[in-house]
Design a protein around this motif. Structure first.
Motif, mmCIF file in Angstrom:
data_model
loop_
_atom_site.group_PDB
_atom_site.id
_atom_site.type_symbol
_atom_site.label_atom_id
_atom_site.label_comp_id
_atom_site.label_asym_id
_atom_site.label_seq_id
_atom_site.Cartn_x
_atom_site.Cartn_y
_atom_site.Cartn_z
ATOM 1 N N LEU B 103 0.869 -1.166 0.000
ATOM 2 C CA LEU B 103 0.000 0.000 0.000
ATOM 3 C C LEU B 103 0.906 1.216 0.000
ATOM 4 O O LEU B 103 1.832 1.291 0.793
ATOM 5 C CB LEU B 103 -0.836 -0.069 1.283
ATOM 6 C CG LEU B 103 -1.611 1.124 1.774
ATOM 7 C CD1 LEU B 103 -2.649 1.531 0.753
ATOM 8 C CD2 LEU B 103 -2.284 0.780 3.087
ATOM 9 N N SER B 109 -1.195 11.968 5.038
ATOM 10 C CA SER B 109 -2.503 11.350 5.196
ATOM 11 C C SER B 109 -2.510 10.274 6.280
ATOM 12 O O SER B 109 -3.561 9.769 6.657
ATOM 13 C CB SER B 109 -2.961 10.731 3.871
ATOM 14 O OG SER B 109 -3.079 11.734 2.894
ATOM 15 N N GLY B 111 -1.284 10.973 9.169
ATOM 16 C CA GLY B 111 -1.292 11.688 10.424
ATOM 17 C C GLY B 111 0.093 12.162 10.817
ATOM 18 O O GLY B 111 0.349 12.453 11.980
ATOM 19 N N ILE B 129 -16.182 -3.957 15.716
ATOM 20 C CA ILE B 129 -17.224 -3.294 14.936
ATOM 21 C C ILE B 129 -17.754 -2.028 15.603
ATOM 22 O O ILE B 129 -18.133 -1.065 14.933
ATOM 23 C CB ILE B 129 -18.361 -4.281 14.610
ATOM 24 C CG1 ILE B 129 -19.224 -3.767 13.468
ATOM 25 C CG2 ILE B 129 -19.206 -4.575 15.847
ATOM 26 C CD1 ILE B 129 -18.513 -3.791 12.140
ATOM 27 N N HIS B 132 -16.146 0.904 14.699
ATOM 28 C CA HIS B 132 -16.360 1.130 13.266
ATOM 29 C C HIS B 132 -15.204 0.624 12.414
ATOM 30 O O HIS B 132 -14.811 1.244 11.427
ATOM 31 C CB HIS B 132 -16.651 2.609 13.005
ATOM 32 C CG HIS B 132 -17.803 3.098 13.812
ATOM 33 N ND1 HIS B 132 -19.099 2.693 13.577
ATOM 34 C CD2 HIS B 132 -17.851 3.915 14.894
ATOM 35 C CE1 HIS B 132 -19.893 3.251 14.465
ATOM 36 N NE2 HIS B 132 -19.163 3.993 15.282
ATOM 37 N N CYS B 134 -14.349 -2.665 10.295
ATOM 38 C CA CYS B 134 -15.131 -3.770 9.759
ATOM 39 C C CYS B 134 -14.261 -4.894 9.210
ATOM 40 O O CYS B 134 -13.077 -4.701 8.922
ATOM 41 C CB CYS B 134 -16.030 -3.274 8.626
ATOM 42 S SG CYS B 134 -16.977 -1.802 9.037
ATOM 43 N N MET B 196 -2.502 1.171 15.905
ATOM 44 C CA MET B 196 -3.209 1.663 14.721
ATOM 45 C C MET B 196 -3.068 3.166 14.552
ATOM 46 O O MET B 196 -3.280 3.926 15.492
ATOM 47 C CB MET B 196 -4.692 1.302 14.836
ATOM 48 C CG MET B 196 -5.564 2.029 13.827
ATOM 49 S SD MET B 196 -7.261 1.398 13.864
ATOM 50 C CE MET B 196 -8.145 2.754 13.118
ATOM 51 N N ILE B 197 -2.705 3.585 13.361
ATOM 52 C CA ILE B 197 -2.644 5.024 13.088
ATOM 53 C C ILE B 197 -3.629 5.442 12.002
ATOM 54 O O ILE B 197 -3.954 6.609 11.876
ATOM 55 C CB ILE B 197 -1.226 5.473 12.676
ATOM 56 C CG1 ILE B 197 -0.740 4.704 11.448
ATOM 57 C CG2 ILE B 197 -0.257 5.294 13.830
ATOM 58 C CD1 ILE B 197 0.573 5.216 10.908
ATOM 59 N N ALA B 198 -4.089 4.479 11.222
ATOM 60 C CA ALA B 198 -5.037 4.836 10.174
ATOM 61 C C ALA B 198 -5.778 3.595 9.696
ATOM 62 O O ALA B 198 -5.408 2.468 10.037
ATOM 63 C CB ALA B 198 -4.342 5.510 9.005
ATOM 64 N N LEU B 199 -6.811 3.847 8.921
ATOM 65 C CA LEU B 199 -7.622 2.750 8.409
ATOM 66 C C LEU B 199 -8.028 3.054 6.976
ATOM 67 O O LEU B 199 -8.341 4.190 6.642
ATOM 68 C CB LEU B 199 -8.865 2.607 9.292
ATOM 69 C CG LEU B 199 -9.927 1.575 8.900
ATOM 70 C CD1 LEU B 199 -10.578 1.042 10.158
ATOM 71 C CD2 LEU B 199 -10.978 2.171 7.988
ATOM 72 N N LEU B 200 -7.999 2.025 6.157
ATOM 73 C CA LEU B 200 -8.397 2.192 4.765
ATOM 74 C C LEU B 200 -9.446 1.154 4.415
ATOM 75 O O LEU B 200 -9.276 -0.032 4.698
ATOM 76 C CB LEU B 200 -7.181 2.032 3.845
ATOM 77 C CG LEU B 200 -7.455 2.196 2.357
ATOM 78 C CD1 LEU B 200 -7.795 3.632 2.020
ATOM 79 C CD2 LEU B 200 -6.237 1.747 1.548
ATOM 80 N N ARG B 201 -10.523 1.623 3.827
ATOM 81 C CA ARG B 201 -11.587 0.688 3.445
ATOM 82 C C ARG B 201 -11.929 0.878 1.973
ATOM 83 O O ARG B 201 -12.096 2.001 1.527
ATOM 84 C CB ARG B 201 -12.830 0.954 4.296
ATOM 85 C CG ARG B 201 -14.029 0.069 3.956
ATOM 86 C CD ARG B 201 -15.245 0.499 4.763
ATOM 87 N NE ARG B 201 -14.925 0.497 6.189
ATOM 88 C CZ ARG B 201 -15.587 1.220 7.099
ATOM 89 N NH1 ARG B 201 -16.592 1.999 6.744
ATOM 90 N NH2 ARG B 201 -15.228 1.164 8.378
#
Lengths: 204, 204
Positions: B103, B109, B111, B129, B132, B134, B196-201
Motif C-alpha cells: 500500500l 494522510s 497523520g 465493529i 467502526h 469492519c 493503529m494510526i489509520a484505516l483504509l476501506r
DNA sequence: CTTCATTTTTTTCATCCGAAAATTTTCCTT
DNA sequence: AAGGAAAATTTTCGGATGAAAAAAATGAAG
C-alpha cells in the motif's frame, strides 16, 4: 547483498532521496561531488557503486542521472486526489472549488477503478454511522453514475451530504444510515457528485 | 498557459509518464526520438518545449533527462507499507513474514507520524465493529509502545488480533469493541505488534 | 487560396556526465 | 603494529545529451 550501510553511505542515499523529492531530479555524480565537497567526481561514483552493490539503488550503465530506487519501480501508479471540505452548488463539470488538501495513494488500494476522476470529502456528522462512516473520516469518491446501494455524495439544498443511493421500482431517493435521520426524496432533480470508492480514517 | 494539448503532445506526455513509471528514468531527447521514429532529435526537443509552455512538465535547462512533473513535486513523501494477512508468532524484530500486498500513501494522510516503522493488516472478523472497524478493512499500524486507549495489534495464542489497549491502575488488558467478545487479560506477557494510526476501506 | 500554428528535418556545437586506472588517505579491527 | 575495508584523489576519455539556427513539410481554419 543486504549488508548494512556505512554512515557515509546513509548520507549519500539520504541526499539522493532528498534531491529526487525536492528538485524532482537525480543528482549527477558531479552534483553529488559538489554537495559533499569532494575534490573528485570519482568519489561520488564509487559511493553509488557501493549503494548499488548493497541493493538500495539501481543504476543504468551509460545513462545520465540513471539512479533508480527499487521500491519506486515496484510501486503502483500514484493518484493525487484533491480533498474538498465543501462542494458548492455550481459544481459538477467546470467550477472546482479550492481543495483544502491533497491525498496521494496508489490506485490499486482504491480498488482498481482508476478511469474516472476522483476527489475526496471530509465527512461531517453522524448520518452514515451505521455504515461505519464516522465524523472526520475522509471519503474518496469517483465521478460516475450511481447504482442502487452505492454510497454517494449528493447536493441537497446547496450542501453536499453523504447518503446511500436507493433506486427501486423506478424511484430513486437517498437514505441516511442512522435511524435519527430521515430518507430524502428528491424534490426535483437528484444531483450526484460522486460515488464512494474508498474511505480513509486517521486514528485520533 | 492552460491550453489544451494536441493529440501528438498527449502521446509524448503519456510516454514520459510511462517511461518514468516503468523504467524509473526520464527518456532523453534521443530516446524520445527513437521511440516515436523521428528522424531528428530536435523534434523531441520542440515537443518538450511545447509541453513545458503549456505547464504540464517542467524542465531544467542544460541538465540531462531533466523533465519534471509538477504534480510530483508538490506531492508529500510516499510511504510503502507492506500488508500482512497474518503475523506469525516470532515476529517483532527480525523475521517479517511475506507481505501479501503493498500500500503506498503519502505520510501526511497517515497523520504525520512517519518516524516509526509501519505495516498494515487486513481485518478479519467483527470484534472491533463498535469502533467502526469492519471485516475486510485494512488497518495501518506503527511500531511503538501502546498507550491507554490505543487500538493495537497484539499476539494472542499465536494469532494476531486487533483490540483496544487498556492500561488502568497498573493493570493492562485488551478489550474488544463488540459486546459479544470478552476482554482479554494477558496470561503472562502482552506482545504488542503495532498501534493503529489509520484505516483504509475499499467500497464493496 | 492564404495564413498560421504544429510537426518534422538537417546539421553543427558545446558540455554534461559516466567511466576507468592507478594511488593515497583514513579508520577500524585484530 | 599489521591488515583490510572504506573513502577520497588525480587525471584522462569518450559517449551521451541538450541546444541552436535555418528551413521544410503538414494540416487545419478563415
Amino acid at each position: 547483498m543486504a549488508t548494512k550501510l556505512t554512515s557515509r553511505q546513509k548520507e549519500i542515499l539520504e541526499y539522493l532521496h532528498k534531491s529526487s523529492r525536492t528538485t524532482g531530479l537525480m543528482p549527477s555524480t558531479r552534483e553529488l561531488q559538489h554537495y559533499f565537497g569532494f575534490a573528485s567526481q570519482t568519489a561520488a561514483m564509487s559511493h553509488l557503486r557501493a549503494l548499488e552493490k548493497k541493493g538500495v539503488i539501481q543504476r543504468v550503465p551509460g545513462k545520465a542521472r540513471a539512479v533508480i530506487f527499487p521500491e519506486e519501480l515496484d510501486r503502483e501508479e500514484i493518484r493525487d486526489i484533491p480533498i474538498y471540505g465543501r462542494i458548492a452548488a455550481g459544481y459538477g463539470d467546470s467550477t472546482a472549488p479550492e481543495p483544502e488538501g491533497c491525498l496521494s495513494i496508489d490506485i490499486t488500494s482504491l480498488g482498481g477503478r482508476g478511469k474516472n476522476e476522483t476527489f475526496a470529502l471530509r465527512v461531517r456528522g453522524e448520518s452514515m454511522i451505521d455504515a461505519h462512516i464516522c465524523d472526520g473520516d475522509t471519503v474518496i469518491l469517483e465521478k460516475r453514475e450511481a447504482r442502487n446501494g452505492d454510497i454517494v455524495a449528493a447536493l441537497i439544498d446547496g450542501e453536499t451530504t453523504l447518503k446511500r443511493f436507493i433506486s427501486q421500482k423506478g424511484k430513486t431517493y437517498l437514505q441516511a444510515e442512522n435511524p435519527k435521520f430521515p430518507d430524502l426524496i428528491p424534490t426535483d432533480e437528484l444531483i450526484i457528485q460522486g460515488v464512494m470508492i474508498a474511505l480513509l480514517r486517521k486514528a485520533a
